[in-house]
Every structure is written in structure tokens, then in C-alpha cells.
Design an enzyme around this catalytic site. Structure first.
Site, mmCIF file in Angstrom:
data_model
loop_
_atom_site.group_PDB
_atom_site.id
_atom_site.type_symbol
_atom_site.label_atom_id
_atom_site.label_comp_id
_atom_site.label_asym_id
_atom_site.label_seq_id
_atom_site.Cartn_x
_atom_site.Cartn_y
_atom_site.Cartn_z
ATOM 1 N N CYS A 2 0.854 -1.184 0.000
ATOM 2 C CA CYS A 2 0.000 0.000 0.000
ATOM 3 C C CYS A 2 0.891 1.236 0.000
ATOM 4 O O CYS A 2 1.900 1.306 0.692
ATOM 5 C CB CYS A 2 -0.947 0.086 1.186
ATOM 6 S SG CYS A 2 -2.127 -1.246 1.273
ATOM 7 N N ARG A 27 3.791 -0.188 -4.904
ATOM 8 C CA ARG A 27 3.599 -0.739 -3.565
ATOM 9 C C ARG A 27 2.286 -1.522 -3.454
ATOM 10 O O ARG A 27 2.005 -2.142 -2.436
ATOM 11 C CB ARG A 27 3.595 0.386 -2.544
ATOM 12 C CG ARG A 27 4.878 1.192 -2.532
ATOM 13 C CD ARG A 27 4.794 2.290 -1.516
ATOM 14 N NE ARG A 27 4.700 1.764 -0.177
ATOM 15 C CZ ARG A 27 5.731 1.488 0.606
ATOM 16 N NH1 ARG A 27 6.945 1.720 0.196
ATOM 17 N NH2 ARG A 27 5.556 0.988 1.802
ATOM 18 N N TRP A 76 -2.771 -2.686 -1.662
ATOM 19 C CA TRP A 76 -2.473 -4.107 -1.817
ATOM 20 C C TRP A 76 -3.344 -4.804 -0.790
ATOM 21 O O TRP A 76 -3.130 -4.645 0.420
ATOM 22 C CB TRP A 76 -0.994 -4.372 -1.556
ATOM 23 C CG TRP A 76 -0.579 -5.775 -1.889
ATOM 24 C CD1 TRP A 76 -0.246 -6.264 -3.109
ATOM 25 C CD2 TRP A 76 -0.454 -6.871 -0.970
ATOM 26 N NE1 TRP A 76 0.068 -7.604 -3.019
ATOM 27 C CE2 TRP A 76 -0.051 -7.995 -1.710
ATOM 28 C CE3 TRP A 76 -0.645 -7.015 0.397
ATOM 29 C CZ2 TRP A 76 0.169 -9.239 -1.138
ATOM 30 C CZ3 TRP A 76 -0.434 -8.253 0.975
ATOM 31 C CH2 TRP A 76 -0.023 -9.352 0.214
ATOM 32 N N ASN A 100 -1.766 2.002 5.686
ATOM 33 C CA ASN A 100 -0.847 0.980 5.179
ATOM 34 C C ASN A 100 -0.415 0.150 6.376
ATOM 35 O O ASN A 100 0.149 0.687 7.321
ATOM 36 C CB ASN A 100 0.378 1.654 4.538
ATOM 37 C CG ASN A 100 1.500 0.654 4.267
ATOM 38 O OD1 ASN A 100 1.241 -0.528 4.061
ATOM 39 N ND2 ASN A 100 2.736 1.123 4.284
ATOM 40 N N GLY A 101 -0.704 -1.147 6.350
ATOM 41 C CA GLY A 101 -0.302 -2.016 7.465
ATOM 42 C C GLY A 101 -1.436 -2.947 7.828
ATOM 43 O O GLY A 101 -2.372 -3.144 7.048
ATOM 44 N N GLU A 481 17.099 -18.033 -8.043
ATOM 45 C CA GLU A 481 16.660 -16.693 -8.433
ATOM 46 C C GLU A 481 16.034 -16.717 -9.838
ATOM 47 O O GLU A 481 15.040 -16.026 -10.099
ATOM 48 C CB GLU A 481 17.850 -15.717 -8.353
ATOM 49 C CG GLU A 481 17.562 -14.295 -8.764
ATOM 50 C CD GLU A 481 16.417 -13.615 -8.013
ATOM 51 O OE1 GLU A 481 15.910 -14.175 -7.035
ATOM 52 O OE2 GLU A 481 16.019 -12.524 -8.449
ATOM 53 N N LYS A 485 12.272 -15.345 -10.602
ATOM 54 C CA LYS A 485 12.008 -14.273 -11.575
ATOM 55 C C LYS A 485 10.960 -14.735 -12.575
ATOM 56 O O LYS A 485 10.020 -14.009 -12.872
ATOM 57 C CB LYS A 485 13.285 -13.910 -12.357
ATOM 58 C CG LYS A 485 14.271 -12.974 -11.730
ATOM 59 C CD LYS A 485 13.854 -11.564 -11.536
ATOM 60 C CE LYS A 485 13.130 -11.376 -10.245
ATOM 61 N NZ LYS A 485 13.870 -11.240 -9.042
ATOM 62 N N GLU A 488 7.333 -15.162 -10.984
ATOM 63 C CA GLU A 488 6.624 -13.982 -10.479
ATOM 64 C C GLU A 488 6.126 -13.060 -11.592
ATOM 65 O O GLU A 488 5.129 -12.374 -11.401
ATOM 66 C CB GLU A 488 7.453 -13.209 -9.452
ATOM 67 C CG GLU A 488 8.634 -12.448 -9.991
ATOM 68 C CD GLU A 488 9.357 -11.652 -8.905
ATOM 69 O OE1 GLU A 488 8.709 -11.092 -8.031
ATOM 70 O OE2 GLU A 488 10.606 -11.596 -8.972
ATOM 71 N N HIS A 504 15.617 -38.091 -7.387
ATOM 72 C CA HIS A 504 14.991 -38.551 -6.139
ATOM 73 C C HIS A 504 13.526 -38.161 -6.103
ATOM 74 O O HIS A 504 12.936 -38.093 -5.028
ATOM 75 C CB HIS A 504 15.766 -38.002 -4.937
ATOM 76 C CG HIS A 504 17.183 -38.488 -4.929
ATOM 77 N ND1 HIS A 504 17.520 -39.778 -4.606
ATOM 78 C CD2 HIS A 504 18.343 -37.871 -5.278
ATOM 79 C CE1 HIS A 504 18.829 -39.930 -4.737
ATOM 80 N NE2 HIS A 504 19.357 -38.792 -5.153
ATOM 81 N N LYS A 603 5.847 -4.174 -4.174
ATOM 82 C CA LYS A 603 7.299 -4.059 -4.068
ATOM 83 C C LYS A 603 7.797 -4.174 -2.631
ATOM 84 O O LYS A 603 8.790 -4.821 -2.358
ATOM 85 C CB LYS A 603 7.709 -2.700 -4.652
ATOM 86 C CG LYS A 603 9.207 -2.464 -4.708
ATOM 87 C CD LYS A 603 9.831 -3.265 -5.804
ATOM 88 C CE LYS A 603 11.337 -3.142 -5.832
ATOM 89 N NZ LYS A 603 11.933 -4.260 -6.578
HETATM 90 C C1 F6R Z 1 11.409 -10.650 -6.112
HETATM 91 C C2 F6R Z 1 11.485 -9.642 -5.069
HETATM 92 C C3 F6R Z 1 11.185 -10.044 -3.680
HETATM 93 C C4 F6R Z 1 12.060 -9.255 -2.690
HETATM 94 C C5 F6R Z 1 11.625 -9.570 -1.260
HETATM 95 C C6 F6R Z 1 12.483 -8.861 -0.239
HETATM 96 O O1 F6R Z 1 11.747 -10.134 -7.358
HETATM 97 O O2 F6R Z 1 11.746 -8.487 -5.327
HETATM 98 O O3 F6R Z 1 11.342 -11.408 -3.497
HETATM 99 O O4 F6R Z 1 13.385 -9.600 -2.887
HETATM 100 O O5 F6R Z 1 10.296 -9.183 -1.089
HETATM 101 O O6 F6R Z 1 12.410 -7.482 -0.373
HETATM 102 P P1 F6R Z 1 13.497 -6.544 0.260
HETATM 103 O O7 F6R Z 1 14.803 -6.822 -0.398
HETATM 104 O O8 F6R Z 1 13.006 -5.154 0.000
HETATM 105 O O9 F6R Z 1 13.535 -6.872 1.725
#
Ligand code: F6R
Length: 608
Positions: A2, A27, A76, A100-101, A481, A485, A488, A504, A603
Site C-alpha cells: 500500500c 507498492r 495491496w 498501510n499495514g 533466483e 524471476k 513472479e 529422487h 514491491k
Molecule cells: C522478487 C522480489 C522479492 C524481494 C523480497 C524482499 O523479485 O523483489 O522477493 O526480494 O520481497 O524485499 P526486500 O529486499 O526489499 O527486503
């Protein structure tokens, strides 16, 4: 999660709030809304399901009149579905509020204040709004102070009172808020992206204080009797609006992928003195590295994956235990850490709530905390004993790219300094290690130049509902990773497996044309990896192989080969990361999805 914003000043509040929300949209983007204090002192609320663009269109069509103060929210969803009623702002009697929260005790408060018949949404936020209305008798500071004593959970609130035109009130606990007085008026927001067009000077709203924006000033009060004023430290931000724009790229993600070489240089070069890593400007003492008997890395998502790479690299060199734990698990465990454990926290935003809780737990155990953080002045940075700032600039795309590379760069530099301090590297070895790290930058540039080739490959991936990433050792850590990527932003079910573990169980999922992205860059396990690739190929997989330029492999081992530049095995992750990011990017694009704002995500994850 949010994004919230508040404004009071001489300009058109509607425009400022909508523009600010566009900057905060990453956000959360389930719904958006604004609450305006109109020139006739009435409050006008406009909200829509969907993105800020939809809200802007709605406002253009329906909101008449001028406002010079107001609040805005991009959601969000946590409590309650994605509906108009659940969108913020919430109106409750004389109160209009955005949040937000998460208010954890909202059920209890609903009962205690007999709100059952008043609520029109399913949100915890509306409950807080009604409680505040019940407490309000014309003194906003006192009502807010009482509210703060009642709430459990996390919050950033911006609040309008019907009878206080021109004033925006705000408080926070855990959830972030930054504020500024600018030439265009007083502003407050969840993060700097909303403020940066107007100022480079801001302050972080202290927890437990009450902020009041008026057209001419930002006031901050201690939430105690008499409400004495407090004067938070003013900070200066070192990036400008350009850094937060797409600058000609079709998506933020594409721009941020391309920014990686620069971000690497900005993070590494200021910390090299006479060829050796030097953290004196960061205030990180060598004693931190010499005194510890183990390292515990804690982070979430991509940041945790950077930690997995570091673990695979650190243990063989440092010969001390290095553990990586997901922050949301760590915080509810009884971790085996003590004052001799160096806890390393990794976070791009510096606001991830689970990571922050892990940091606080580490402090309870007496462990020193060194954080790797991108956002200056963020909560994690402020609460850590030592901070290694990465200099990636703002990362706007939800899928992390450049933050990952610089987190790795930070970890590699810390490893190098630590190895030096602990006598595991000679000066010469440390210098060579840093030279290799710098050589990874042109290797990333080389991969950037291969994007067209990678774009062509993804047609083989996007037809499949599943994809597998395999590798051994460091290559396995890189795969984690790559899979994250892809899933998501393309919604393809993608899993990473240690290549030797496939037989396995997981190999049962391999059938004709299932894409397997195989990474084989580590010489000491190269032949083993190749055997595992043969095993999936024999079962019909469509193999995309990532190896070094000079690696010799059978022509028919893979359907497609992506060649990364020859560099020391330990640094292969840097060009590999770029290749994997492009695979995900083009897969998302190929499926016509929203690359920068994938569904259900946000984010900055400031809820548990
Ligand atoms: C994936 C991604 C998330 C963040 C995770 C941690 O692309 O961006 O998995 O890496 O939410 O976020 P931070 O680094 O801000 O603590």
C-alpha cells in the site's frame, strides 16, 4: 505494501495526490483512492478498483471543484477482497482515513466500540477510522494519541477531520512514512518516490509521534500530554527524478536490468583503496569480522537468494558455518545465534516486515547486525548496528534485478574483507578477488548485448505451464533466483532443483518439451551437471543450457545454448543473473502480462 500520500499547500491537491500515487503504485495496485478537502471545506472521496490510471479517469469525469489538501492511497489487499467498498479512504463520521499495514486487534476493537452495524467494508482500516471518530471531541492530537494506545499491529495512517480543513494528520508504527516541507507545500508519503519531484530534503517520521501538515508547515508532536514539538533530523536524498523514470525503456524492469553495470560500479568502486576492500567510510570495523564464530544471513525472496549464493561462496573460504534463513521463518524460531554470531540482514527496501522482525530478534540474542540495504534511512538501516548501503538507486519494477546484483557485489566485498581480516586471503589474493569482481561488470555488459538472442528463446518456454531450473553448487543458488524471476512475472510454474536431486523424485515431472534451464558454470561439478542434463534430455526435456564460452559440450546435449563470458567460476552469477532476468522479462512480455506490476505482488512487503 500500500502506498499512502498526504498533501497540504497552495497547489491543486488532486493533481499532486494522483501524480504521487502513480509513483507509489508499485507498492500495491488493487485499488486506488483520494480524499480531498474542498474549498468549501467539504470532504470529497473518490475511489476505484484497479490502478491509478482508472482513478484519474474517474476523477476527471466526476470530481468538480478545487482542493488544496488531501490524502491518497494505492492498495495491496490484505483484509477484504479487491472491491470498491474496501478501497481507501474510509469515511467514518468526521474522520477520513487511509492506512498501510495491518491492525491485528481489529476484531476486539469492533466489539469494544460496537461497530458491527457501522462498517461498510471488510477492512481493519475502517475499524481504526471508526474508533478514531469515537475518540474525537474536537482535539485531533488527543484523539490520535488515544488511538495509538489502542492499536496492535503495524500502521501508517493519513487522516482528515471534517472540522479541521487544510490539516492532514499522520502517524506510523513499523510501516514507513517520510515527510517534507517543500516550496510546493507540505507532503508526506510511504516513500520518497512521491516526494522527489518536489524536494531532495526530507525526514523519516519517527514512530510514536504525530505529524500535522498545514499549507505552510509540517509540525511533529510527541504523543504525550502537552504534545511538545519535536524536530526530526533532515536528510538529503542523493538521487533525482530521472532515476525514478523509465527514460525511454518500455518497462522499469528493462531499464533496471540495463542499469546493473553502473549500479555495480557505484557500489564497489568507492570501497576500494589501493586495490583492497575498505569499509572505513561505512564505519564497519574489522573487529566485526574477526570476532565472529559463525554468520547467519536472514532475508526474503530475491535478497535471500543473494544470501544463498554468498553462503555457497563463503563457507569454503572462511571455514566457519554460514547459515541462510528465510526471515519469516527465522523470526518464529529459536535461532542458534549469540553475541559471537554475525547476523547479516539483506533488504533492498529496508522495510520488509519479516526481515525487520528478524533483525530485532537477532538483537535480543545479542548478535551484532550488519545490514545490506539499498534505501537510505529505511527502518532496517536505522536499526542495524552497521549498514553496507548498495547504490542501485531506486528500484521500481516489482521484480528485483539490479538490487540483486548489488547485494551480491556487497556480499562478495564483505567476504573479501573478512577473508583478509581472518587470514584466509593474502593481500594479493584479495586484490585478485576484487579484480575478478570488477571483471564481472563487462561480462554483464556482454550479456546485455545478447538480449535479442534470449528474446527468441522464450517462445519455447511460454508454451509450457512449467519450467525447471537446475544446477549444482553455486549454479543451484543462481537457479533459485532464475525460477523466482520467471514465476513472479510470467506466472509459469518454475522450480529450481539441485541437479543431483532430480532423480529422487522430481524427474517424474520431466516429459516431452518441458523446458529445463540448466546452468553449468562450476568446473568442479561440471561433468556431474552434464550427466544430470543428459538425464533430463533423455526424457524429452527442452534444454536451454547456460555455460561459459569456452566450455566444451556435445552439440546435441542442449536444444539451445546461451554462452556467458569466460570468467572465474565464483563470479559467473553476475552475467548469469542478467540472462535469467531477460528470460523472465521476455516470457512475461511474450504472454502479454504486466511486467512491472505482476498480479498479487507489491514491491515493499510491510505486512507479515
Ligand atoms: C522478487 C522480489 C522479492 C524481494 C523480497 C524482499 O523479485 O523483489 O522477493 O526480494 O520481497 O524485499 P526486500 O529486499 O526489499 O527486503
Amino acid at each position: 505494501m500500500c502506498g499512502i500520500i498526504g498533501y497540504s499547500g497552495p497547489l491543486d491537491a488532486r493533481k499532486i495526490l494522483l501524480d504521487g500515487l502513480a509513483g507509489l503504485e508499485y507498492r500495491g495496485y488493487d485499488s486506488a483512492g483520494i480524499g480531498l478537502c474542498m474549498e468549501d471545506s467539504s470532504i470529497c472521496v473518490a475511489k476505484t478498483v484497479g490502478k491509478v490510471k482508472a482513478l484519474r479517469e474517474y476523477c476527471d469525469a466526476s470530481v468538480r471543484g478545487t482542493a488544496h489538501s488531501g490524502i491518497g492511497h494505492t492498495r495491496w489487499a490484505t483484509h477484504g477482497g479487491v472491491t470498491q467498498a474496501n478501497a481507501h479512504p474510509h469515511r467514518a463520521g468526521r474522520v477520513t482515513l487511509i492506512h498501510n499495514g495491518i491492525i491485528e486487534n481489529y476484531h476486539e476493537l469492533t466489539k469494544k466500540y460496537h461497530l458491527e452495524d457501522k462498517l461498510v467494508s471488510q477492512t481493519d482500516s475502517e475499524v481504526a477510522a471508526w474508533v478514531l471518530d469515537s475518540l474525537y471531541d474536537g482535539d485531533p492530537l488527543e484523539a490520535i494519541r488515544q488511538l495509538m494506545g489502542l492499536l496492535e499491529g503495524s500502521y501508517g495512517f493519513c487522516i482528515l477531520f471534517d472540522d479541521q480543513p487544510g490539516s492532514v494528520y499522520a502517524i506510523r508504527s513499523v510501516s514507513p512514512l517520510v515527510a517534507a516541507y517543500t516550496r510546493s507545500g507540505a507532503m508526506i508519503a510511504s516513500d520518497l518516490t512521491a516526494l522527489i519531484p518536489y524536494t531532495n530534503q526530507y525526514f523519516v517520521v519517527p514512530e510514536g509521534k504525530i505529524v500535522r501538515l498545514t499549507p505552510y508547515k509540517v509540525h511533529v508532536y510527541d504523543a504525550v500530554e502537552g504534545f511538545p514539538k519535536v524536530y526530526p533530523e533532515i536528510m538529503t536524498v542523493n538521487w533525482n527524478m530521472d532515476a525514478a523514470m523509465k527514460n525511454g525503456y518500455p518497462h522499469y524492469m528493462m531499464k533496471e536490468i540495463h542499469e546493473q553495470p553502473e549500479a555495480m560500479k557505484n557500489t564497489i568502486l568507492p570501497r576500494i583503496t589501493r586495490g583492497l576492500p575498505d569499509f572505513s567510510d561505512d564505519g564497519i570495523p574489522d573487529q566485526l569480522f574477526s570476532d565472529c564464530s559463525q554468520i547467519h544471513i536472514v532475508a526474503c525472496g530475491t535478497a535471500m537468494h543473494a544470501g544463498m549464493v554468498a553462503r555457497a561462496l563463503m563457507e569454503p573460504i572462511l571455514r566457519i558455518p554460514v547459515t541462510v534463513t528465510i526471515a519469516s521463518e527465522f523470526r518464529y524460531e529459536e535461532p542458534l545465534i549469540d553475541e559471537k554470531t554475525l547476523v547479516m540482514i539483506i533488504s533492498q527496501s529496508g522495510e520488509t516486515i519479516d526481515t525487520l522482525a528478524a533483525l530485532r530478534l537477532a538483537h535480543e540474542y545479542g548478535s551484532p547486525v550488519l545490514s545490506i540495504v539499498n534505501v537510505k534511512g529505511s527502518t532496517i538501516a536505522r536499526e542495524s548496528d552497521y549498514v553496507f548501503y548498495t547504490h542501485a538507486g531506486p528500484e521500481i519494477a516489482v521484480a528485483s534485478t539490479k538490487a540483486y546484483s548489488v547485494q551480491l557485489a556487497a556480499l562478495y566485498m564483505i567476504l573479501c574483507r573478512m577473508a583478509l581480516v581472518r587470514g584466509k586471503f593474502t593481500d594479493k589474493e584479495a586484490m585478485d578477488f576484487l579484480t575478478d569482481l570488477l571483471d564481472a561488470i563487462p561480462a554483464m555488459e556482454n550479456m546485455l548485448a545478447q538480449k535479442e538472442q534470449i528474446r527468441q528463446i522464450v517462445s519455447h518456454i511460454i508454451q509450457s505451464p512449467d519450467a525447471f531450473f537446475i544446477g549444482r553448487g553455486l549454479d543451484y543458488a543462481f537457479s533459485l533466483e532464475g525460477a523466482l524471476k520467471l514465476k513472479e512475472i510470467s506466472y509459469i510454474h518454475a522450480e529450481a532443483y539441485a541437479a543431483g536431486e532430480l532423480k529422487h523424485g522430481t524427474i517424474a515431472l520431466i516429459s516431452e518439451q518441458v523446458p529445463v534451464i540448466a546452468i553449468a558454470t562450476q568446473q568442479h561439478v561440471f561433468s556431474k551437471s552434464i550427466s544430470n542434463i543428459r538425464e533430463v534430455k533423455a526424457r524429452g526435456a527442452f534444454v536451454i543450457l547456460l555455460t561459459k564460452e569456452s566450455s566444451v559440450v556435445d552439440e546435441n546435449l542442449a536444444d539451445i545454448r546461451i554462452r556467458i563470458p569466460d570468467l572465474d567460476d565464483r563470479f559467473a552469477v553476475f552475467p548469469i543473473a542478467v540472462a535469467l532476468q531477460f528470460i523472465a522479462y521476455y516470457a512475461s512480455l511474450g504472454k502479454n502480462l504486466d511486467v512491472d506490476q505482476p498480479r498479487n505482488l507489491a514491491k515493499s512487503v510491510t505486512v507479515e
